[in-house]
Motif scaffolding. Structure first.
Motif, mmCIF file in Angstrom:
data_model
loop_
_atom_site.group_PDB
_atom_site.id
_atom_site.type_symbol
_atom_site.label_atom_id
_atom_site.label_comp_id
_atom_site.label_asym_id
_atom_site.label_seq_id
_atom_site.Cartn_x
_atom_site.Cartn_y
_atom_site.Cartn_z
ATOM 1 N N VAL A 189 0.838 -1.199 0.000
ATOM 2 C CA VAL A 189 0.000 0.000 0.000
ATOM 3 C C VAL A 189 0.877 1.256 0.000
ATOM 4 O O VAL A 189 0.619 2.208 -0.737
ATOM 5 C CB VAL A 189 -0.953 -0.008 1.211
ATOM 6 N N LEU A 190 1.950 1.239 0.798
ATOM 7 C CA LEU A 190 2.864 2.395 0.823
ATOM 8 C C LEU A 190 3.508 2.619 -0.547
ATOM 9 O O LEU A 190 3.742 3.760 -0.943
ATOM 10 C CB LEU A 190 3.943 2.196 1.889
ATOM 11 N N HIS A 208 1.657 6.361 11.057
ATOM 12 C CA HIS A 208 2.606 5.954 12.098
ATOM 13 C C HIS A 208 3.855 5.351 11.462
ATOM 14 O O HIS A 208 4.741 4.874 12.187
ATOM 15 C CB HIS A 208 1.955 4.933 13.038
ATOM 16 N N GLU A 209 3.911 5.355 10.136
ATOM 17 C CA GLU A 209 5.070 4.797 9.422
ATOM 18 C C GLU A 209 6.115 5.908 9.260
ATOM 19 O O GLU A 209 6.085 6.690 8.307
ATOM 20 C CB GLU A 209 4.643 4.259 8.045
ATOM 21 N N MET A 210 7.057 5.975 10.205
ATOM 22 C CA MET A 210 7.999 7.103 10.219
ATOM 23 C C MET A 210 8.967 7.080 9.043
ATOM 24 O O MET A 210 9.360 8.131 8.538
ATOM 25 C CB MET A 210 8.774 7.126 11.546
ATOM 26 N N GLY A 211 9.347 5.877 8.604
ATOM 27 C CA GLY A 211 10.240 5.792 7.448
ATOM 28 C C GLY A 211 9.570 6.347 6.206
ATOM 29 O O GLY A 211 10.189 7.086 5.423
ATOM 30 N N PHE A 212 8.292 6.022 6.037
ATOM 31 C CA PHE A 212 7.521 6.543 4.906
ATOM 32 C C PHE A 212 7.408 8.069 4.993
ATOM 33 O O PHE A 212 7.632 8.782 4.012
ATOM 34 C CB PHE A 212 6.131 5.910 4.890
ATOM 35 N N ALA A 213 7.082 8.576 6.191
ATOM 36 C CA ALA A 213 6.948 10.018 6.366
ATOM 37 C C ALA A 213 8.260 10.724 6.031
ATOM 38 O O ALA A 213 8.279 11.760 5.358
ATOM 39 C CB ALA A 213 6.521 10.341 7.797
ATOM 40 N N ARG A 214 9.368 10.165 6.485
ATOM 41 C CA ARG A 214 10.684 10.782 6.246
ATOM 42 C C ARG A 214 11.038 10.777 4.765
ATOM 43 O O ARG A 214 11.547 11.763 4.234
ATOM 44 C CB ARG A 214 11.747 10.000 7.038
ATOM 45 N N GLN A 247 10.735 15.045 20.321
ATOM 46 C CA GLN A 247 11.853 14.137 20.606
ATOM 47 C C GLN A 247 11.373 12.933 21.416
ATOM 48 O O GLN A 247 11.741 11.782 21.122
ATOM 49 C CB GLN A 247 12.943 14.896 21.381
ATOM 50 N N GLU A 248 10.551 13.195 22.423
ATOM 51 C CA GLU A 248 10.033 12.121 23.279
ATOM 52 C C GLU A 248 9.185 11.133 22.460
ATOM 53 O O GLU A 248 9.360 9.919 22.552
ATOM 54 C CB GLU A 248 9.184 12.732 24.403
ATOM 55 N N PHE A 249 8.275 11.679 21.622
ATOM 56 C CA PHE A 249 7.403 10.829 20.803
ATOM 57 C C PHE A 249 8.214 9.976 19.842
ATOM 58 O O PHE A 249 8.032 8.753 19.768
ATOM 59 C CB PHE A 249 6.416 11.710 20.026
ATOM 60 N N LEU A 250 9.134 10.591 19.105
ATOM 61 C CA LEU A 250 9.900 9.851 18.096
ATOM 62 C C LEU A 250 10.851 8.849 18.761
ATOM 63 O O LEU A 250 11.116 7.797 18.200
ATOM 64 C CB LEU A 250 10.676 10.822 17.201
ATOM 65 N N GLY A 251 11.319 9.176 19.971
ATOM 66 C CA GLY A 251 12.164 8.237 20.704
ATOM 67 C C GLY A 251 11.424 6.943 21.025
ATOM 68 O O GLY A 251 12.019 5.867 21.073
ATOM 69 N N LYS A 252 10.110 7.049 21.214
ATOM 70 C CA LYS A 252 9.316 5.856 21.558
ATOM 71 C C LYS A 252 8.886 5.067 20.327
ATOM 72 O O LYS A 252 8.694 3.854 20.419
ATOM 73 C CB LYS A 252 8.057 6.290 22.332
ATOM 74 N N VAL A 253 8.687 5.734 19.186
ATOM 75 C CA VAL A 253 8.132 5.011 18.019
ATOM 76 C C VAL A 253 9.201 4.506 17.076
ATOM 77 O O VAL A 253 8.914 3.701 16.215
ATOM 78 C CB VAL A 253 7.114 5.885 17.234
#
Length: 254
Positions: A189-190, A208-214, A247-253
């Motif tokens: 799908v991505l 929630h797909e950070m690699g896709f967002a980046r 920073q806190e959010f991205l550190g967790k995901v």
């Protein structure tokens, strides 16, 4: 610079006593891909639904292609549009949800044809040909006559994307389009969404797909508690967030 395709100014939304959007200001240029990230309950999906007038805003102003969303202005006053007018404006906005919402009694081709035939008055033969082209484009040339129960979740979501594209939208909204999928089906799908971005489709993607967002978004907006906490070039926000909450959010995901 081109006029924004989407322009939100101090947009507010509440459900009862819960203020979900606390003044969102955001502009999206034609051809831009914006990733909306943030924890659950931060207001991302509600904001997306407001753009399509699936939710009414309680304050501020929201425009798509220069038109007020859900309203018309006359002599300085706002009047809510009738449902038929809302539907007509909504045709230029494609939306893909977590759940596929396909018609179970229709084949993939028939699902994609339904909007153009029923909403735009496209002749059936033309709509069928265009539906088959779109399904081929999303990698489903071999499943044109399959029913939803015969398709995997990833295939169903690709049918849903083709169905949205069949209306020839100016803007595509994706509300966590991969979150209901098994992990091994997310990539297919991505990949379709990547291709749309490469072709210049204006997209706002809650993900929630950070690699896709980046890698795919031009810009990333981090929301929390109904406000925009941080925004910037996608790679900068994902790899070098400035705000402690980001920073806190991205550190967790990660």
């Amino acid at each position: 610079m081109n006029a924004p395709l989407v322009e939100a100014v101090d947009v507010r939304k509440q459900f009862g006593d819960n203020e979900v959007l606390k003044g969102i200001t955001l502009a999206v240029a034609p051809g831009e891909v914006v990733g909306l990230i943030g924890p659950s309950g931060s207001g991302k999906s509600t904001f997306l639904r407001c753009i399509n007038h699936l939710e009414r805003i309680d304050g501020g102003e929201l425009r798509v292609a220069g038109d007020l969303v859900g309203y018309r202005e006359h002599n300085g006053k706002l009047y809510e549009l009738r449902e038929k007018e809302v539907a007509a404006r909504r045709e230029k906005i494609g939306m893909v949800f977590q759940r596929f919402n396909l018609f179970g009694h229709m084949t993939a081709t028939e699902n994609v044809m339904e909007g153009p035939v029923g909403g735009l008055g496209v002749p059936k033969a033309q709509a069928q040909a265009e539906a088959r082209q779109l399904l081929t484009r999303v990698g489903l040339a071999h499943r044109l006559d399959a029913y939803p129960h015969e398709l995997s979740g990833g295939q169903q979501q690709r049918v849903a994307i083709a169905r949205a594209l069949a209306m020839k939208p100016q803007l595509m909204l994706f509300d966590e389009a991969t979150s209901a999928l098994d992990p091994e089906l997310v990539g297919e799908v991505l990949d379709v969404m990547r291709e749309l971005a490469d072709e210049g489709m204006t997209m706002i993607v809650v993900t929630h797909e950070m690699g896709f967002a980046r890698d795919v978004a031009d810009r990333v907006v981090f929301m929390d508690g109904g406000v925009v906490v941080e925004e910037g070039a996608a790679r900068d926000v994902i790899e070098r967030p400035q705000h402690p909450r980001t920073q806190e959010f991205l550190g967790k995901v990660r």
